[in-house]
Design a protein around this motif. Structure first.
Motif, PDB file in Angstrom:
ATOM      1  N   HIS A 116       0.810  -1.224   0.000  1.00 40.78           N
ATOM      2  CA  HIS A 116       0.000   0.000   0.000  1.00 40.78           C
ATOM      3  C   HIS A 116       0.850   1.284   0.000  1.00 40.78           C
ATOM      4  CE1 HIS A 116      -3.665  -2.214   0.475  1.00 40.78           C
ATOM      5  NE2 HIS A 116      -3.393  -2.642   1.687  1.00 40.78           N
ATOM      6  N   ALA A 117       2.164   1.167   0.151  1.00 39.87           N
ATOM      7  CA  ALA A 117       2.993   2.353   0.396  1.00 39.87           C
ATOM      8  C   ALA A 117       2.894   3.397  -0.717  1.00 39.87           C
ATOM      9  CB  ALA A 117       4.445   1.944   0.615  1.00 39.87           C
ATOM     10  N   TYR A 118       3.019   2.975  -1.964  1.00 45.40           N
ATOM     11  CA  TYR A 118       2.999   3.941  -3.064  1.00 45.40           C
ATOM     12  C   TYR A 118       1.608   4.551  -3.232  1.00 45.40           C
ATOM     13  CZ  TYR A 118       7.523   1.908  -4.060  1.00 45.40           C
ATOM     14  OH  TYR A 118       8.828   1.479  -3.943  1.00 45.40           O
ATOM     15  N   ALA A 119       0.580   3.736  -3.049  1.00 45.44           N
ATOM     16  CA  ALA A 119      -0.782   4.260  -3.128  1.00 45.44           C
ATOM     17  C   ALA A 119      -1.049   5.258  -2.007  1.00 45.44           C
ATOM     18  CB  ALA A 119      -1.788   3.110  -3.062  1.00 45.44           C
ATOM     19  N   VAL A 202      -2.156  13.927  -9.768  1.00 42.76           N
ATOM     20  CA  VAL A 202      -1.258  13.880  -8.617  1.00 42.76           C
ATOM     21  C   VAL A 202      -0.023  13.033  -8.923  1.00 42.76           C
ATOM     22  CG1 VAL A 202      -1.020  12.926  -6.295  1.00 42.76           C
ATOM     23  CG2 VAL A 202      -2.956  14.382  -6.848  1.00 42.76           C
ATOM     24  N   LYS A 203      -0.205  11.916  -9.604  1.00 41.53           N
ATOM     25  CA  LYS A 203       0.950  11.082  -9.958  1.00 41.53           C
ATOM     26  C   LYS A 203       1.937  11.859 -10.825  1.00 41.53           C
ATOM     27  CE  LYS A 203      -1.158   7.528 -11.768  1.00 41.53           C
ATOM     28  NZ  LYS A 203      -1.352   6.194 -12.367  1.00 41.53           N
ATOM     29  N   ALA A 204       1.411  12.610 -11.792  1.00 36.79           N
ATOM     30  CA  ALA A 204       2.288  13.396 -12.657  1.00 36.79           C
ATOM     31  C   ALA A 204       3.047  14.440 -11.853  1.00 36.79           C
ATOM     32  CB  ALA A 204       1.465  14.064 -13.758  1.00 36.79           C
ATOM     33  N   ALA A 210       9.925  14.649  -8.176  1.00 34.61           N
ATOM     34  CA  ALA A 210      11.065  13.746  -7.988  1.00 34.61           C
ATOM     35  C   ALA A 210      12.183  14.076  -8.960  1.00 34.61           C
ATOM     36  CB  ALA A 210      10.609  12.295  -8.162  1.00 34.61           C
ATOM     37  N   VAL A 211      11.824  14.441 -10.185  1.00 36.92           N
ATOM     38  CA  VAL A 211      12.831  14.831 -11.178  1.00 36.92           C
ATOM     39  C   VAL A 211      13.536  16.109 -10.738  1.00 36.92           C
ATOM     40  CG1 VAL A 211      13.198  15.592 -13.545  1.00 36.92           C
ATOM     41  CG2 VAL A 211      11.645  13.692 -13.076  1.00 36.92           C
ATOM     42  N   PRO A 241       9.759   6.599  -9.489  1.00 35.34           N
ATOM     43  CA  PRO A 241       8.814   7.244 -10.421  1.00 35.34           C
ATOM     44  C   PRO A 241       7.939   6.248 -11.174  1.00 35.34           C
ATOM     45  CG  PRO A 241      10.986   8.262 -10.588  1.00 35.34           C
ATOM     46  CD  PRO A 241      11.146   7.029  -9.754  1.00 35.34           C
ATOM     47  N   GLU A 242       8.522   5.146 -11.625  1.00 40.01           N
ATOM     48  CA  GLU A 242       7.746   4.149 -12.346  1.00 40.01           C
ATOM     49  C   GLU A 242       6.707   3.492 -11.435  1.00 40.01           C
ATOM     50  OE1 GLU A 242      11.096   4.301 -12.433  1.00 40.01           O
ATOM     51  OE2 GLU A 242      11.246   5.169 -14.447  1.00 40.01           O
ATOM     52  N   ARG A 243       7.064   3.267 -10.175  1.00 41.97           N
ATOM     53  CA  ARG A 243       6.124   2.632  -9.257  1.00 41.97           C
ATOM     54  C   ARG A 243       4.978   3.575  -8.899  1.00 41.97           C
ATOM     55  NH1 ARG A 243      10.606  -0.463  -5.376  1.00 41.97           N
ATOM     56  NH2 ARG A 243      11.426  -1.805  -7.059  1.00 41.97           N
TER      57      ARG A 243
END
Length: 277
Positions: A116-119, A202-204, A210-211, A241-243
């Motif tokens: 659940h961490a990334y979510a 939000v993901k974007a 991060a970049v 980033p991919e995750r």
């Protein structure tokens, strides 16, 4: 934190309690330093325009001369199941702006239900990470019951971590009104879930930030150091980033419902000593 953790040392301040610090001697401090500040209990992160061929001999020359302390494997107490919500109220005459907080025991990258961490990172940003988040729009802009409001989560932890919410009431607004508004938003989140467009937006933003973070030598070094010290790897950091991009709406909703369980919560109120609550 002291109310949050029943057994785990995360409930103890990093430098200890004031009454314990008052009894420390110079010998105590030096003994602690000699025991734990050693190469076999350290991670060295080097950032800059250097190569491994240049840096490794210097590191070996400098740190290789310091003897290892023989650090034993960690034996860490773990939290028992949390079966009841807890509440803490703290009043102090120095408080000028009251504050409401609630935290829930949550998994991290390497502890608990880590799937659940990334979510949860996406959820924290979407629900309360900025002035465009759901919490801020509802409590601050629309209802005007809070001067500020947000959510937070840190996945970097050796053991289970926290997912939390906070808010400060607007001038003249009773704290109970703020808490009721926050409870209503959390209930709506659990009942209705999150919006797919919001998740993608939000993901974007998280990936973009991060970049940008990699442009700072100190920020990148700190990220890698924190990750390596808590069981994460360099590959994990590089794949972040991919995750995050791969997180789905269903995963965000599942993470919210898994973590935002009242029985694991601690609610804290910071209040003036002689003011209306």
């Amino acid at each position: 934190d002291a109310a949050r953790y029943l057994a785990h040392p995360y409930g103890i301040p990093v430098i200890g309690w004031a009454h314990e610090i008052a009894t420390l001697t110079t010998d105590d401090v030096l003994a602690f330093y000699r025991r734990y500040y050693a190469p076999d209990n350290a991670i060295l992160v080097i950032a800059g325009d250097v190569t491994m061929a240049e840096v490794r001999p210097l590191a070996e020359q400098t740190y290789g001369a310091v003897p290892a302390a023989g650090i034993a494997p960690r034996r860490r107490p773990q939290e028992p199941p949390h079966l009841a919500a807890r509440r803490v109220e703290f009043k102090d005459p120095r408080v000028r702006q009251p504050e409401w907080r609630r935290s829930y025991l949550a998994p991290g990258y390497t502890a608990g239900a880590s799937e659940h961490a990334y979510a949860l990172q996406v959820l924290a940003e979407l629900f309360g990470g900025s002035s465009t988040s759901r919490l801020y729009r509802s409590l601050v802009i629309e209802q005007k019951v809070a001067a500020s409001a947000g959510a937070w989560y840190s996945a970097t932890s050796l053991d289970q971590t926290l997912f939390g919410f906070w808010a400060s009431p607007s001038q003249g607004v009773n704290m109970a009104v703020v808490e009721a508004a926050m409870d209503a938003e959390i209930e709506r989140l659990l009942a209705d879930g999150v919006d797919g467009d919001d998740v993608e937006r939000v993901k974007a933003r998280l990936v973009r930030e991060a970049v940008y973070a990699r442009e700072s030598l100190s920020t990148a070094a700190r990220i890698f150091g924190a990750a390596l010290s808590t069981g994460y790897t360099v590959d994990d950091v590089e794949a972040w980033p991919e995750r995050i991009t791969a997180v789905t709406v269903d995963q965000v909703n599942a993470a919210a419902r898994a973590v935002l369980v009242p029985e694991t919560s601690v609610t804290g109120l910071l209040l003036p000593a002689d003011g209306e609550e």
